[in-house]
Design a protein around this motif. Sequence first.
Motif, PDB file in Angstrom:
ATOM      1  N   UNK A  91       0.818  -1.219   0.000  1.00 16.06           N
ATOM      2  CA  UNK A  91       0.000   0.000   0.000  1.00 16.06           C
ATOM      3  C   UNK A  91       0.852   1.270   0.000  1.00 16.06           C
ATOM      4  N   UNK A  92       1.993   1.247   0.669  1.00 12.26           N
ATOM      5  CA  UNK A  92       2.807   2.459   0.825  1.00 12.26           C
ATOM      6  C   UNK A  92       3.360   2.980  -0.494  1.00 12.26           C
ATOM      7  N   UNK A  93       3.432   4.292  -0.593  1.00 15.60           N
ATOM      8  CA  UNK A  93       4.088   4.956  -1.721  1.00 15.60           C
ATOM      9  C   UNK A  93       5.200   5.843  -1.156  1.00 15.60           C
ATOM     10  N   UNK A  94       6.031   6.374  -2.021  1.00 11.50           N
ATOM     11  CA  UNK A  94       7.152   7.215  -1.596  1.00 11.50           C
ATOM     12  C   UNK A  94       6.668   8.353  -0.703  1.00 11.50           C
ATOM     13  N   UNK A  95       7.391   8.597   0.382  1.00 11.30           N
ATOM     14  CA  UNK A  95       7.069   9.679   1.293  1.00 11.30           C
ATOM     15  C   UNK A  95       6.154   9.276   2.439  1.00 11.30           C
ATOM     16  N   UNK A  96       5.661   8.027   2.446  1.00 12.86           N
ATOM     17  CA  UNK A  96       4.788   7.553   3.508  1.00 12.86           C
ATOM     18  C   UNK A  96       5.547   6.561   4.382  1.00 12.86           C
ATOM     19  N   UNK A  97       5.088   6.401   5.626  1.00  8.33           N
ATOM     20  CA  UNK A  97       5.778   5.475   6.519  1.00  8.33           C
ATOM     21  C   UNK A  97       4.829   4.843   7.515  1.00  8.33           C
ATOM     22  N   UNK A  98       5.242   3.665   8.000  1.00  4.57           N
ATOM     23  CA  UNK A  98       4.551   2.944   9.061  1.00  4.57           C
ATOM     24  C   UNK A  98       5.626   2.493  10.038  1.00  4.57           C
ATOM     25  N   UNK A  99       5.357   2.664  11.331  1.00  5.98           N
ATOM     26  CA  UNK A  99       6.265   2.191  12.369  1.00  5.98           C
ATOM     27  C   UNK A  99       5.498   1.193  13.224  1.00  5.98           C
ATOM     28  N   UNK A 100       6.096   0.016  13.454  1.00  8.36           N
ATOM     29  CA  UNK A 100       5.494  -1.021  14.290  1.00  8.36           C
ATOM     30  C   UNK A 100       6.398  -1.249  15.488  1.00  8.36           C
ATOM     31  N   UNK A 101       5.861  -1.017  16.672  1.00  9.12           N
ATOM     32  CA  UNK A 101       6.565  -1.289  17.924  1.00  9.12           C
ATOM     33  C   UNK A 101       6.076  -2.643  18.426  1.00  9.12           C
ATOM     34  N   UNK A 102       6.987  -3.594  18.604  1.00  7.12           N
ATOM     35  CA  UNK A 102       6.628  -4.946  19.032  1.00  7.12           C
ATOM     36  C   UNK A 102       7.002  -5.164  20.493  1.00  7.12           C
ATOM     37  N   UNK A 103       6.068  -5.743  21.235  1.00  5.25           N
ATOM     38  CA  UNK A 103       6.321  -6.141  22.620  1.00  5.25           C
ATOM     39  C   UNK A 103       5.984  -7.618  22.737  1.00  5.25           C
ATOM     40  N   UNK A 104       6.707  -8.342  23.541  1.00  6.24           N
ATOM     41  CA  UNK A 104       6.432  -9.768  23.662  1.00  6.24           C
ATOM     42  C   UNK A 104       5.115 -10.027  24.377  1.00  6.24           C
ATOM     43  N   UNK A 105       4.632  -9.057  25.151  1.00  7.15           N
ATOM     44  CA  UNK A 105       3.375  -9.220  25.874  1.00  7.15           C
ATOM     45  C   UNK A 105       2.836  -7.853  26.268  1.00  7.15           C
ATOM     46  N   UNK A 106       1.518  -7.718  26.348  1.00  8.07           N
ATOM     47  CA  UNK A 106       0.956  -6.442  26.791  1.00  8.07           C
ATOM     48  C   UNK A 106       1.241  -6.182  28.263  1.00  8.07           C
ATOM     49  N   UNK A 107       1.697  -7.207  29.013  1.00  7.01           N
ATOM     50  CA  UNK A 107       2.046  -6.990  30.417  1.00  7.01           C
ATOM     51  C   UNK A 107       3.366  -6.241  30.565  1.00  7.01           C
ATOM     52  N   UNK A 108       4.153  -6.190  29.495  1.00  4.30           N
ATOM     53  CA  UNK A 108       5.411  -5.440  29.515  1.00  4.30           C
ATOM     54  C   UNK A 108       5.201  -3.975  29.143  1.00  4.30           C
TER      55      UNK A 108
END
Length: 86
Positions: free
Chosen positions: A52-69
């Motif tokens: 879906x992304x085109x030039x000039x766009x971005x997505x950042x995904x922050x991963x955690x092993x658990x929502x308790x962290x």
Amino acid sequence: MYVVLVYDMEAHRTQLMLKLCRRYLTHVQNSVLEGEISKGDLQQLRGEIEDVLVAGESVIVYELSSDTLLNRTVYGEDPTEDSRFL
């Protein structure tokens, strides 16, 4: 695993990304989604995001092993409360 996803896109294209990401995560703020997701679903989502992304766009995904962290504090109404109890 628990992820927080944020995106920055052209205004006229934001609904495209929102619709895609809502299939996997909960929409909590403008351009911000979060929630539990399997590794397989995250891999699938990443592939769809790249398509879906085109030039000039971005997505950042922050991963955690658990929502308790995650120390998550909400001031005001929590938008995730509605979707968790549907």
